[in-house]
Enzyme design. Sequence first.
Site: not given
Length: 581
Positions: A244, A281
């Site tokens: 993330d 990401e």
Amino acid sequence: MQFEVWAPQAGRVTLRCDDVTRALERDPERAGWWRGEAEARDGSRYGFALDDGPVLPDPRSRRQPDGPDGLSAVVDHKRYAWRAQWRGRPLPGAVLYELHVGTYTREGTLDAAAERLGHLAELGVSHVQLMPLCPFPGTHGWGYEGVSLWAVHEPYGGPEALKRFVDRAHALGLGVVLDVVHNHFGPSGNYLPVFGPYLTDTHHTPWGAAVNLDAPGSDEVRAFLIGSALAWLRDYRIDGLRLDAVHALVDTRAFHFLEELSTAVDALAAETDRPLFLVAESDLNDPRLITSRAEGGLGLHAQWNDDFHHALHTTLTGESQGYYADFARARLGGLAKTLTGGYFHDGSYSSFRERHHGRPLDRTRVAGHRLLGYGQTHDQVGNRAQGDRLSALLSPGLLACAATLILTAPFTPMLFMGEEWAAGTPWQFFTDHTDPELADAVRRGRRREFAAHGWKEEDVPDPQDPATRDRSCLDWSEPEREPHARVLAWYRQLLALRNGQPDLTDPDLADTKVAHDEERRWIAFRRGDVLVAVNLAAESAALPLGVPHARVLAAWEPVEKPGADGVVRLPGESAVVLLQE
């Protein structure tokens, strides 16, 4: 059993295990570590007290039966008898499916989700990507505010349920990817700062103090995060990790944390003789992230490509607010640029950021599978005020066009759960904070954020209302009725083509050739002998493909093969996939 904990600032550490308390001793070989022996078995409850303070859960807890604030429990990973014989599935040629355990089914458990994995095997995807599973307060939430980074959220079923899920997926030929959060820790139930310098004020992030990757004590913090990552891959046989928001991992050291992590994961892949991969990401548009370490990069295996999403979204919906502005101005040209160059912002000016952003991606060196392409994600749906999917904005024909572009593009495709049947359920932002003050702060912050964009307070769902989560659960009766059944059949047909046509999984980005017409709103591209044409206009269009000898592999609406002039006549809001003969 040996217990150990890193607590460099403590003068005394005691272990409480099954109501027995004993003092730990300093480890003479590892500064800041404490260790000791105690009788324990699988399920034994334990915790640590620092300087005679309260008993706290283990930072490396493998299980939190009573939630983040409760005692930890011993997990004996050897007790589980794995059934599936699994050699792994690599990232090249893959199709990922993002899934949130708490809303994939009404039950919201890993076991209930496992019962629905047959649908994904029949659909034709290769990997299930689970949103974060680490424990968080309450029962329902997105999972990005988790703590205890080595444990599984108990309401989902805990460690054993995750193993059953992975076993079932592997038996069906599906790999499993897990979303992990290293860039911040949850605000509730997080005791890490009590144990050591897991956070640092040297840097700041949107969540406050940064995770300590480069300040004093950061060696152990990095080892904590890498150890957690390897535990998912080793103990649960996970096939890959989605990292993330890696742009929030602030690290000034010469040996960047992500490079250290990718080195460790590649070593584990060699040790276990199965492919393992890391997908980031990232908001940086920096190809060094996915460039091999041998070539001076960080060695991650792929990254989410938001530029492709933004270009596709604005083309389909006409939305132009916020970060969509530059893509909306570029129109189909922006989509064409991402299909051939990966990034849209490759050093160009970003009006949203008010500066230049990104750098060019070398198409001759970076394989297309290293970029994930998608039309919907948990972020792009759930962070809308009402969590409305593309199915609430577009006709079935335009949804079919979107699916065609995603599943035939030169990237690794990723779908968001329910997308494949144009789910009519929204996917909204929901929380279940047990701290009333934190719950109210989240509620007010959410409403304030969207009020700035003109939304009325009463039109923004209350994240703490159980109905918000309930509305977000998939309706599994939808695939059996129209228009959902037709959309699902189209996804299955496209996935079968992708899995059967080598040109559609060719990693050569430079081989993609694109043509488009801004006024007539059509775009076409070629990958080897496969041609893809999409008409986004309501009116039919004649597309000069220049290929007189081609047969139709798939078409949303009936389409004749091109005539001698190489022109294909495509109905409005429809798509076709052709094979040159």
